[in-house]
Design a protein around this motif. Sequence first.
Motif, mmCIF file in Angstrom:
data_model
loop_
_atom_site.group_PDB
_atom_site.id
_atom_site.type_symbol
_atom_site.label_atom_id
_atom_site.label_comp_id
_atom_site.label_asym_id
_atom_site.label_seq_id
_atom_site.Cartn_x
_atom_site.Cartn_y
_atom_site.Cartn_z
ATOM 1 N N PHE A 116 0.711 -1.431 0.132
ATOM 2 C CA PHE A 116 -0.077 0.078 0.069
ATOM 3 C C PHE A 116 0.851 1.222 -0.044
ATOM 4 C CE2 PHE A 116 -1.913 3.325 2.620
ATOM 5 C CZ PHE A 116 -3.040 3.623 1.962
ATOM 6 N N LEU A 117 1.823 1.369 0.852
ATOM 7 C CA LEU A 117 2.804 2.526 1.017
ATOM 8 C C LEU A 117 3.514 2.707 -0.163
ATOM 9 C CD1 LEU A 117 4.177 2.244 4.676
ATOM 10 C CD2 LEU A 117 2.366 3.763 3.695
ATOM 11 N N ALA A 118 4.028 1.535 -0.872
ATOM 12 C CA ALA A 118 4.611 1.701 -2.123
ATOM 13 C C ALA A 118 3.763 2.210 -3.144
ATOM 14 C CB ALA A 118 5.489 0.334 -2.496
ATOM 15 N N ARG A 119 2.623 1.733 -3.267
ATOM 16 C CA ARG A 119 1.793 2.181 -4.126
ATOM 17 C C ARG A 119 1.251 3.817 -4.178
ATOM 18 N NH1 ARG A 119 -3.881 2.734 -4.456
ATOM 19 N NH2 ARG A 119 -4.693 2.451 -6.549
ATOM 20 N N LYS A 120 1.111 4.150 -2.820
ATOM 21 C CA LYS A 120 1.016 5.467 -2.571
ATOM 22 C C LYS A 120 1.962 6.309 -2.991
ATOM 23 C CE LYS A 120 -0.672 8.659 0.803
ATOM 24 N NZ LYS A 120 -1.220 8.888 2.427
ATOM 25 N N ALA A 121 3.433 5.943 -2.668
ATOM 26 C CA ALA A 121 4.721 6.672 -2.650
ATOM 27 C C ALA A 121 4.957 6.905 -4.487
ATOM 28 C CB ALA A 121 5.711 5.854 -2.184
ATOM 29 N N LEU A 122 4.728 5.648 -4.922
ATOM 30 C CA LEU A 122 4.905 5.571 -6.603
ATOM 31 C C LEU A 122 3.708 5.947 -7.279
ATOM 32 C CD1 LEU A 122 6.712 2.194 -6.691
ATOM 33 C CD2 LEU A 122 7.711 4.412 -6.398
ATOM 34 N N MET A 123 2.808 6.587 -6.814
ATOM 35 C CA MET A 123 1.568 7.040 -7.499
ATOM 36 C C MET A 123 2.082 8.309 -8.436
ATOM 37 S SD MET A 123 -2.184 8.257 -6.358
ATOM 38 C CE MET A 123 -2.519 6.786 -5.345
ATOM 39 N N PRO A 124 2.853 9.102 -8.020
ATOM 40 C CA PRO A 124 3.336 10.232 -8.997
ATOM 41 C C PRO A 124 3.990 9.431 -10.077
ATOM 42 C CG PRO A 124 3.756 10.913 -6.648
ATOM 43 C CD PRO A 124 3.473 9.485 -6.799
ATOM 44 N N ILE A 125 4.735 8.584 -10.084
ATOM 45 C CA ILE A 125 5.432 7.943 -11.251
ATOM 46 C C ILE A 125 4.270 7.575 -12.049
ATOM 47 C CG2 ILE A 125 7.003 6.065 -11.834
ATOM 48 C CD1 ILE A 125 8.438 6.337 -9.496
ATOM 49 N N GLY A 150 2.842 16.438 -2.213
ATOM 50 C CA GLY A 150 3.546 15.620 -1.145
ATOM 51 C C GLY A 150 4.809 16.299 -0.636
ATOM 52 N N PRO A 151 5.789 15.834 -0.032
ATOM 53 C CA PRO A 151 6.744 16.313 0.452
ATOM 54 C C PRO A 151 7.703 16.603 -0.540
ATOM 55 C CG PRO A 151 6.955 14.094 1.489
ATOM 56 C CD PRO A 151 5.494 14.337 0.748
ATOM 57 N N ASP A 163 10.557 15.341 -1.212
ATOM 58 C CA ASP A 163 11.464 14.156 -1.302
ATOM 59 C C ASP A 163 11.847 13.775 -2.784
ATOM 60 O OD1 ASP A 163 9.281 13.284 -2.471
ATOM 61 O OD2 ASP A 163 9.070 11.836 -0.953
ATOM 62 N N GLU A 164 12.490 12.630 -2.902
ATOM 63 C CA GLU A 164 13.101 12.319 -4.545
ATOM 64 C C GLU A 164 11.899 12.152 -5.442
ATOM 65 O OE1 GLU A 164 13.611 10.789 -1.839
ATOM 66 O OE2 GLU A 164 15.849 10.628 -1.439
ATOM 67 N N ILE A 165 10.602 11.908 -5.033
ATOM 68 C CA ILE A 165 9.363 11.828 -5.850
ATOM 69 C C ILE A 165 9.059 13.365 -6.182
ATOM 70 C CG2 ILE A 165 7.123 11.140 -6.309
ATOM 71 C CD1 ILE A 165 9.051 8.893 -6.424
ATOM 72 N N GLY A 166 9.077 14.251 -5.282
ATOM 73 C CA GLY A 166 8.625 15.512 -5.370
ATOM 74 C C GLY A 166 9.628 16.204 -6.377
ATOM 75 N N ARG A 167 11.041 16.116 -6.031
ATOM 76 C CA ARG A 167 11.944 16.572 -7.017
ATOM 77 C C ARG A 167 11.989 16.054 -8.534
ATOM 78 N NH1 ARG A 167 15.227 15.910 -2.565
ATOM 79 N NH2 ARG A 167 16.367 14.178 -3.438
ATOM 80 N N LEU A 168 11.694 14.838 -8.621
ATOM 81 C CA LEU A 168 11.355 14.205 -9.908
ATOM 82 C C LEU A 168 10.252 14.871 -10.383
ATOM 83 C CD1 LEU A 168 11.918 12.005 -11.912
ATOM 84 C CD2 LEU A 168 10.574 10.548 -10.749
ATOM 85 N N THR A 169 9.070 14.832 -9.804
ATOM 86 C CA THR A 169 7.899 15.685 -10.462
ATOM 87 C C THR A 169 8.090 17.151 -10.815
ATOM 88 O OG1 THR A 169 6.534 14.148 -8.923
ATOM 89 C CG2 THR A 169 5.459 16.128 -9.991
ATOM 90 N N ASP A 170 9.001 17.765 -10.180
ATOM 91 C CA ASP A 170 9.401 19.161 -10.573
ATOM 92 C C ASP A 170 9.965 19.133 -11.635
ATOM 93 O OD1 ASP A 170 7.962 20.229 -8.278
ATOM 94 O OD2 ASP A 170 9.396 20.284 -6.837
#
Length: 489
Positions: free
Chosen positions: A186-195, A219-220, A222-229
């Motif tokens: 569940f957490l991996a799915r939530k964390a990787l949802m932006p991907i 979200g924060p 973090d790596e996903i946030g910086r990747l999204t930006d």
Amino acid sequence: MSIRLRLTLWYSGILAVTLLLFGIGLYLFLHYYQYNTLEKDLADNGRTTFSRIQKNLGISLKTGLVLGLELENRDFYSTNTFLQLYNVQLNTVHQSVILQYYGVKLPIRLDRFKEEKEFFVKEKLEGQDLLIYNIGIFDQPDGKLLGVLQTAIPIGKYEMFFERLQYILTFLALLTILLAASLGWFLARKALMPIDQVIEAANRIESGHDLERRILYDGPRDEIGRLTDTINGMLSRIQVIYSELDEAYRAQRRFVSDASHELRTPLTTIRGNVDLLEKMWKMSLDNNKLADPQQMELSLEAMQDIAGEAQRMSRLVNDLLALARADAGFQMEKVPLEMKPLIEEVVRRAQFLPRRAEWIVEGLEVLEGTIVEGNRDYIQQLLFIFIENAFKYTAEGVVRLDALRSDTQIGVRIADTGIGMDKEEVPMIFERFYRADPSRGQTAGTGLGLSIAKWIIDEHNGSIEVTTSKEKGSIFVIWFPAAFSLSLQ
């Protein structure tokens, strides 16, 4: 295998190893602690009993002189500890009451006393697990084994406890891994949802739709946030580049369309006049006589039209060649030029251009001794473009040229009282084939002159100011950076 599944498996695997090590460690610690305590208590009890053993000499009919081993009766009535005393010489066994009651004899391992004087063993008798402490009774002078004292306690409840502990630890570990894997998924799915959103946006971009859409992420950082930006920034740049390419493609199509239109008109005129001449000369040959004066006059007009249109096509081709050089990054050669003689030469030649307006030149004395780093031919072409346009669009009135000068720049101002333009049209007049006058096709020109002029100005690091008003005229001020002034030397 997806990243989400790999993360879940890694997380679950690490947790499983951690729980396995923790469970084994806990089990071994409890097992060691419990049995170490039992062995210590059992050994203390055995040694205490061992100290009360009485050795009595006796005579046996078979073996002669023997040593008897005896304990007090109260030792054999203990209910907490099983007790057994074995006499090696007499091969007799004395047991505590509880052992006698069950008729059980503790196993005796005499062979181990060759290496050890005391030791612990676990035995299973009549379905009961026992921990047995064995102490050897030796003859002091020669170390001969005289007997064995054994103390034992039942350990069935402890064995059952550790057996259940194994099941409990195994069950809890499996349950924890299952819950952790579910939570990790569940957490991996939530964390990787932006991907997933990145993939969806990339799929939309691949299909060529909705380039303005961005990846939403709250979200924060973090790596996903910086990747999204980073992805959003890349999408913005792609959108800008795509828009520029689309605009360039439309401009190219417009350029080809306009060039085709400009070339088709003179070609049509030339073709029509050639057909006319061909018919006239054919008629003259058929009648075996020279053309009459009227035919000669028509022929002369047709040839003049052909020559004029050919010159027009030549100018258009030259303009297109100049713009092609500009697009290819052509670098013109520049040398120090004295501006006053150059502009005076332009003024002299400009008075012979076709015009209906009054041509006024003044204020060139401010250019005395000024130097510009530039190309003579291109600067002259630049000035002629603006002068010819002023003559072309000023049916009556005045076209004026004068010079300006500042500390770092030299300016040439060309003003007319012609038809002028709307202010909204000014940003577009330097586009290729753009014609601000509504009489396009009636006023001669290719619509490329100002595009070439803008390129020449940019190549000289100059600038241009435009002031215009509909039906009142236009003012163009061309500025060149001054290299140095001869008057200051």
